[in-house]
Motif scaffolding. Sequence first.
Motif, short mmCIF file in Angstrom:
data_model
loop_
_atom_site.label_atom_id
_atom_site.label_comp_id
_atom_site.label_asym_id
_atom_site.label_seq_id
_atom_site.Cartn_x
_atom_site.Cartn_y
_atom_site.Cartn_z
N ARG A 1 -37.37 -43.15 -7.56
CA ARG A 1 -36.15 -43.25 -6.74
C ARG A 1 -35.25 -42.00 -6.82
NH1 ARG A 1 -33.50 -49.06 -7.86
NH2 ARG A 1 -31.98 -48.25 -6.38
N ILE A 2 -35.52 -41.14 -7.77
CA ILE A 2 -34.63 -39.98 -7.93
C ILE A 2 -34.73 -39.05 -6.72
CG2 ILE A 2 -34.19 -37.90 -9.31
CD1 ILE A 2 -34.83 -39.40 -11.75
N THR A 3 -33.57 -38.63 -6.22
CA THR A 3 -33.54 -37.78 -5.02
C THR A 3 -33.16 -36.35 -5.38
OG1 THR A 3 -31.20 -38.25 -4.69
CG2 THR A 3 -32.79 -39.72 -3.59
N ALA B 1 -29.51 -36.29 -6.19
CA ALA B 1 -29.19 -36.78 -7.54
C ALA B 1 -29.51 -35.70 -8.58
CB ALA B 1 -30.00 -38.04 -7.84
N PHE B 2 -30.64 -35.02 -8.41
CA PHE B 2 -31.04 -33.96 -9.34
C PHE B 2 -30.01 -32.83 -9.33
CE2 PHE B 2 -34.76 -31.83 -11.44
CZ PHE B 2 -34.20 -30.57 -11.56
N THR B 3 -29.70 -32.34 -8.14
CA THR B 3 -28.82 -31.17 -8.03
C THR B 3 -27.40 -31.47 -8.49
OG1 THR B 3 -30.14 -30.56 -6.10
CG2 THR B 3 -28.08 -29.37 -6.41
N VAL B 4 -26.85 -32.59 -8.00
CA VAL B 4 -25.47 -32.93 -8.37
C VAL B 4 -25.37 -33.19 -9.88
CG1 VAL B 4 -23.60 -34.62 -8.05
CG2 VAL B 4 -24.94 -33.85 -6.09
N ALA B 5 -26.39 -33.83 -10.44
CA ALA B 5 -26.38 -34.13 -11.88
C ALA B 5 -26.32 -32.83 -12.70
CB ALA B 5 -27.62 -34.93 -12.26
N SER C 1 -25.50 -35.16 -17.24
CA SER C 1 -26.59 -35.03 -16.24
C SER C 1 -27.35 -36.36 -16.13
CB SER C 1 -27.53 -33.89 -16.58
OG SER C 1 -28.35 -34.20 -17.67
N ALA C 2 -27.60 -37.01 -17.26
CA ALA C 2 -28.33 -38.28 -17.21
C ALA C 2 -27.48 -39.35 -16.50
CB ALA C 2 -28.68 -38.74 -18.62
N GLY C 3 -26.19 -39.42 -16.85
CA GLY C 3 -25.31 -40.43 -16.25
C GLY C 3 -25.20 -40.27 -14.75
N VAL C 4 -24.92 -39.04 -14.30
CA VAL C 4 -24.75 -38.80 -12.85
C VAL C 4 -26.08 -39.03 -12.13
CG1 VAL C 4 -24.22 -37.02 -11.13
CG2 VAL C 4 -22.85 -37.19 -13.22
N CYS C 5 -27.17 -38.55 -12.73
CA CYS C 5 -28.48 -38.70 -12.09
C CYS C 5 -28.82 -40.19 -11.91
CB CYS C 5 -29.53 -38.01 -12.96
SG CYS C 5 -31.13 -37.92 -12.20
N VAL C 6 -28.59 -40.98 -12.93
CA VAL C 6 -28.89 -42.42 -12.85
C VAL C 6 -27.98 -43.10 -11.82
CG1 VAL C 6 -28.78 -44.60 -14.12
CG2 VAL C 6 -29.81 -42.61 -15.18
N ALA C 7 -26.68 -42.76 -11.85
CA ALA C 7 -25.73 -43.39 -10.94
C ALA C 7 -26.09 -43.10 -9.48
CB ALA C 7 -24.32 -42.89 -11.24
N LEU C 8 -26.40 -41.85 -9.17
CA LEU C 8 -26.75 -41.51 -7.78
C LEU C 8 -28.10 -42.09 -7.38
CD1 LEU C 8 -25.51 -37.80 -7.53
CD2 LEU C 8 -24.46 -39.83 -6.57
N THR C 9 -29.00 -42.14 -8.35
CA THR C 9 -30.34 -42.65 -8.05
C THR C 9 -30.31 -44.15 -7.74
OG1 THR C 9 -31.37 -40.98 -9.43
CG2 THR C 9 -32.68 -42.93 -8.98
N LEU C 10 -29.48 -44.87 -8.46
CA LEU C 10 -29.41 -46.32 -8.23
C LEU C 10 -28.88 -46.64 -6.83
CD1 LEU C 10 -28.17 -47.56 -11.73
CD2 LEU C 10 -30.43 -47.87 -10.70
N ARG C 11 -28.18 -45.69 -6.23
CA ARG C 11 -27.66 -45.90 -4.87
C ARG C 11 -28.69 -45.52 -3.80
NH1 ARG C 11 -22.12 -42.88 -4.30
NH2 ARG C 11 -22.39 -43.71 -2.22
N SER C 12 -29.81 -44.94 -4.24
CA SER C 12 -30.78 -44.46 -3.26
C SER C 12 -31.83 -45.51 -2.94
CB SER C 12 -31.44 -43.19 -3.81
OG SER C 12 -32.81 -43.33 -3.91
#
Lengths: 566, 43
Positions: free
Chosen positions: A419-421, A424-428, A514-525
Amino acid sequence: MTDAGIYQLSLSTAVLLLLAFYGGTFLMSLAIGRKNENVDGYMTSNSAIGFGFSAASMIATWIWAASFYASATAGYKFGISGPIHYGLWGALMILFIYPFGKRFRQLAPNAHTLAEVIHARHGRSSQMIMAVSNLVGSAISLMVNFTAAGTLVAVLTPLDFIHGVLIAGLGVLSYTLWSGFRASVMTDFAQLVAMILSAVIIIPVIYFQIGGAPALLEQQWRLSDEQFSFFSKTAFLEQGAPFLVAVLAYAIGNQTIAQRLFAVREDLIKPTFITATIGYGAVVIGLGMIGMLALFVGLQPADGNLNNILPQMASTFLPPVLIGFFFILVIGSLSSTADSDLAALSAITMTDLYAKNIARGRPDPRKMLWLGRVTMIVATMVGVIFASLKLDILVMLVFVGALWGAIVFPVIASFYWNRITNRAFTVAVLAALIAFTIARFELLPMTGAVAVFFEVAAAVGGGVVLGLMAFGFLGRTAGLLVGAVAMLVLIPVNLGTLRDYTVLISSLTAYGVSAGVCVALTLRSNERFDFALLAERVTNFHDPASERDDELPAVIGGNAPAASRA
Amino acid sequence: MNELMLSAYILVWPAIAALILVMLVVSVIRDYRAAKETGEDMV
């Protein structure tokens, strides 16, 4: 002898040793050179290198000149446990990457760089983050190794610093330029043999020259209780812990390791990495013992410079012939890392800058090859110039370390979680860099709610590091469990305390944010990536149909096959 | 820490390094022979 009491080799001996070393490696590279190199071979050989060459190359690449000096310094400062807290964690950097490495290789068996696989997974912005972190890391490493050559030559021979820098630069370039990574791997083996032989002789000779264990125990009074303890808290907190945090970051952010991962025969990844872990640890911890012996005998580093410990110990306790061995040991370590850096820099330029961006997936393999060689020449020139200027690279190192820490979770998770986009990668990574900068340079006062925020983020980071390690070896459930428990334990431990440890809190914050932001954005994808696409998108650049024999141009028409266009 | 332990602690590292070296050299010799038989390059 110099004013500092360090024995110097004669000019003729030094020149002969350098000529023998670089001349020998150059002749070895000629033995494998082809008139028309294969562009994929130039970056990852035949992707089926055997165990001996692979493991030797991994060890030789991971050991650089600083490994010896820093390990000896740790032994001198922290005593008995010092070399362990340097060499063990450094060795584990190799071990911890291997489960993830197996996954990367399985998903993209024809990859040349990790950034290339990230490109296939996410797209351009994530790829460029990875590529830039790899480029800067290898460029810094190259410069540091040339600097080490200059310093060694200036200390142990009548030649000047700049002579050492130039000889190392030209020497390494001469044998790496034509065959690239293949020459790097081939010569790494010979360099490692020379390094291990030297270490195996030098360490016991110094030990017995001092008088062995009875003489050491007589001088035990020079060591504090903590220095004489195998379980020194200071050694762990000041040396071991920061290294432990960096374990995954260094391994993930290093293209030289990724390149070897994509070059070794796939079924040999595990034994290669395990052997490299043990080999690296044995050599580096062993040489760190010389620093510990220096502490026992009461050696005072000349000019207060801890980097003089090894040359001083060699001068004091070794006959001139073995000082020559020591000279080759350090030249071998820095050269094997520098040639790997050149191969890494050229692979990134060829694949990530040219093939994926400039040529937009339609690269000309012949152009790629020449671009790789030009990259090596330019990188050597830049490395030599920067090394001779003796620039302070601390700030650059700090940011590269942060960048590496910030990409660890997004990179690893991208190859397990569909699910990681790209977003999510870049913003994290960007968010983690911002948070790191605030903590590292104390842009906000580390008090009150701000300090609590960073301490919690660092606890999350600590959980991420330990969780990823457990995940690599034991699977998802264990990884999640270890990560969660570690976070919960670290939050109360960190609160009110970690704000005083700027380096540690900022490094862990990079992981945590990076892990927190990546997970948060990924869960919305809602995206679901098909990992099978990676093998289709990441393919060889060389066209096998065009290969008639070695004397003919390896690539006809200059275009990559359709299958190679990502 | 007694004499034996201290000696072992210091000398075990070059001993392990030597073993690794032997293992790598033997492996490369085997690979060399195999490559010669099949006519393939080692790197």
